[in-house]
Design a protein around this motif. Structure first.
Motif, PDB file in Angstrom:
ATOM      1  N   GLY A  37       0.826  -1.207   0.000  1.00  0.00           N
ATOM      2  CA  GLY A  37       0.000   0.000   0.000  1.00  0.00           C
ATOM      3  C   GLY A  37       0.860   1.257   0.000  1.00  0.00           C
ATOM      4  N   GLY A  38       1.939   1.239   0.750  1.00  0.00           N
ATOM      5  CA  GLY A  38       2.856   2.378   0.765  1.00  0.00           C
ATOM      6  C   GLY A  38       3.517   2.595  -0.579  1.00  0.00           C
ATOM      7  N   PHE A  39       3.955   1.508  -1.214  1.00  0.00           N
ATOM      8  CA  PHE A  39       4.540   1.627  -2.555  1.00  0.00           C
ATOM      9  C   PHE A  39       3.523   2.196  -3.539  1.00  0.00           C
ATOM     10  CE2 PHE A  39       7.871  -1.567  -1.361  1.00  0.00           C
ATOM     11  CZ  PHE A  39       8.961  -0.809  -1.714  1.00  0.00           C
ATOM     12  N   ARG A  40       2.296   1.658  -3.509  1.00  0.00           N
ATOM     13  CA  ARG A  40       1.254   2.148  -4.423  1.00  0.00           C
ATOM     14  C   ARG A  40       0.993   3.634  -4.219  1.00  0.00           C
ATOM     15  NH1 ARG A  40      -1.045  -3.009  -3.719  1.00  0.00           N
ATOM     16  NH2 ARG A  40      -2.190  -2.321  -1.879  1.00  0.00           N
ATOM     17  N   GLU A  41       0.822   4.035  -2.965  1.00  0.00           N
ATOM     18  CA  GLU A  41       0.529   5.440  -2.653  1.00  0.00           C
ATOM     19  C   GLU A  41       1.673   6.353  -3.082  1.00  0.00           C
ATOM     20  OE1 GLU A  41      -1.318   8.900  -1.284  1.00  0.00           O
ATOM     21  OE2 GLU A  41      -2.173   6.923  -1.698  1.00  0.00           O
ATOM     22  N   GLY A  42       2.888   5.987  -2.728  1.00  0.00           N
ATOM     23  CA  GLY A  42       4.039   6.820  -3.077  1.00  0.00           C
ATOM     24  C   GLY A  42       4.225   6.951  -4.573  1.00  0.00           C
ATOM     25  N   LEU A  43       4.125   5.835  -5.279  1.00  0.00           N
ATOM     26  CA  LEU A  43       4.311   5.866  -6.731  1.00  0.00           C
ATOM     27  C   LEU A  43       3.162   6.566  -7.444  1.00  0.00           C
ATOM     28  CD1 LEU A  43       5.776   2.295  -7.203  1.00  0.00           C
ATOM     29  CD2 LEU A  43       6.974   4.458  -7.643  1.00  0.00           C
ATOM     30  N   ALA A  44       1.986   6.562  -6.853  1.00  0.00           N
ATOM     31  CA  ALA A  44       0.828   7.201  -7.488  1.00  0.00           C
ATOM     32  C   ALA A  44       0.786   8.706  -7.242  1.00  0.00           C
ATOM     33  CB  ALA A  44      -0.466   6.565  -6.973  1.00  0.00           C
ATOM     34  N   THR A  45       1.375   9.173  -6.143  1.00  0.00           N
ATOM     35  CA  THR A  45       1.125  10.562  -5.750  1.00  0.00           C
ATOM     36  C   THR A  45       2.358  11.449  -5.602  1.00  0.00           C
ATOM     37  OG1 THR A  45       1.179  10.005  -3.385  1.00  0.00           O
ATOM     38  CG2 THR A  45      -0.964   9.875  -4.491  1.00  0.00           C
ATOM     39  N   GLU A  46       3.540  10.883  -5.518  1.00  0.00           N
ATOM     40  CA  GLU A  46       4.732  11.680  -5.212  1.00  0.00           C
ATOM     41  C   GLU A  46       5.696  11.740  -6.393  1.00  0.00           C
ATOM     42  OE1 GLU A  46       5.292  13.513  -2.473  1.00  0.00           O
ATOM     43  OE2 GLU A  46       3.282  12.922  -1.811  1.00  0.00           O
ATOM     44  N   ALA A  47       5.915  12.948  -6.907  1.00  0.00           N
ATOM     45  CA  ALA A  47       6.790  13.132  -8.068  1.00  0.00           C
ATOM     46  C   ALA A  47       8.208  12.653  -7.785  1.00  0.00           C
ATOM     47  CB  ALA A  47       6.796  14.601  -8.493  1.00  0.00           C
TER      48      ALA A  47
END
Length: 140
Positions: A37-47
């Motif tokens: 979930g952390g990987f998904r969130e970071g890759l989806a939202t953080e440039a």
């Protein structure tokens, strides 16, 4: 008099324990789901995470040509893994700061600046590892 607080319990929360074998594979599975979930969130939202992940993927084939042994390859790719870890932690700190104190606050700014400085140190380390490996491989 410093005794136990009224109503305080010294027993662990039900289901939580530090003893080996308690929680086992279920706990590990849940922890892994949180990680994904952390990987998904970071890759989806953080440039910054997207950019560093792209650099890591691009560096993989290059590292095979730069490294002349397994340890150099581990240092090259490990430096990028460390960079991603630092960026994920920086993002977590920034988000927590924004949640706790959404408006501008000097102490929050300093906290974010410190986390950013940590990422910069890892960028410098990664750059140094790659430069030294390239020099050692092609110029020495």
């Amino acid at each position: 008099m410093s005794g136990p607080r009224e109503g305080a319990s010294h027993r662990p929360v039900q289901g939580q324990t530090a003893l080996p074998g308690k929680g086992g594979l279920v706990r590990i599975g849940r922890a892994f789901q949180n990680t994904l979930g952390g990987f998904r969130e970071g890759l989806a939202t953080e440039a910054a995470i997207k950019q560093e992940a792209a650099l890591t993927v691009a560096a993989l084939p290059v590292s095979i040509f730069v490294a002349d042994n397994l340890w150099v390859w581990a240092a090259l790719m490990g430096s990028f893994v460390l960079l991603l870890a630092a960026e994920f932690l920086n993002t977590a700190i920034e988000r927590l700061c924004n949640h706790v104190h959404p408006e501008r606050h000097e102490a929050i700014k300093v906290t974010k600046d410190l986390a950013s400085a940590g990422v910069f140190c890892v960028i410098a380390f990664t750059t140094m590892i790659w430069i030294l490996a390239i020099i050692d491989r092609f110029f020495v």
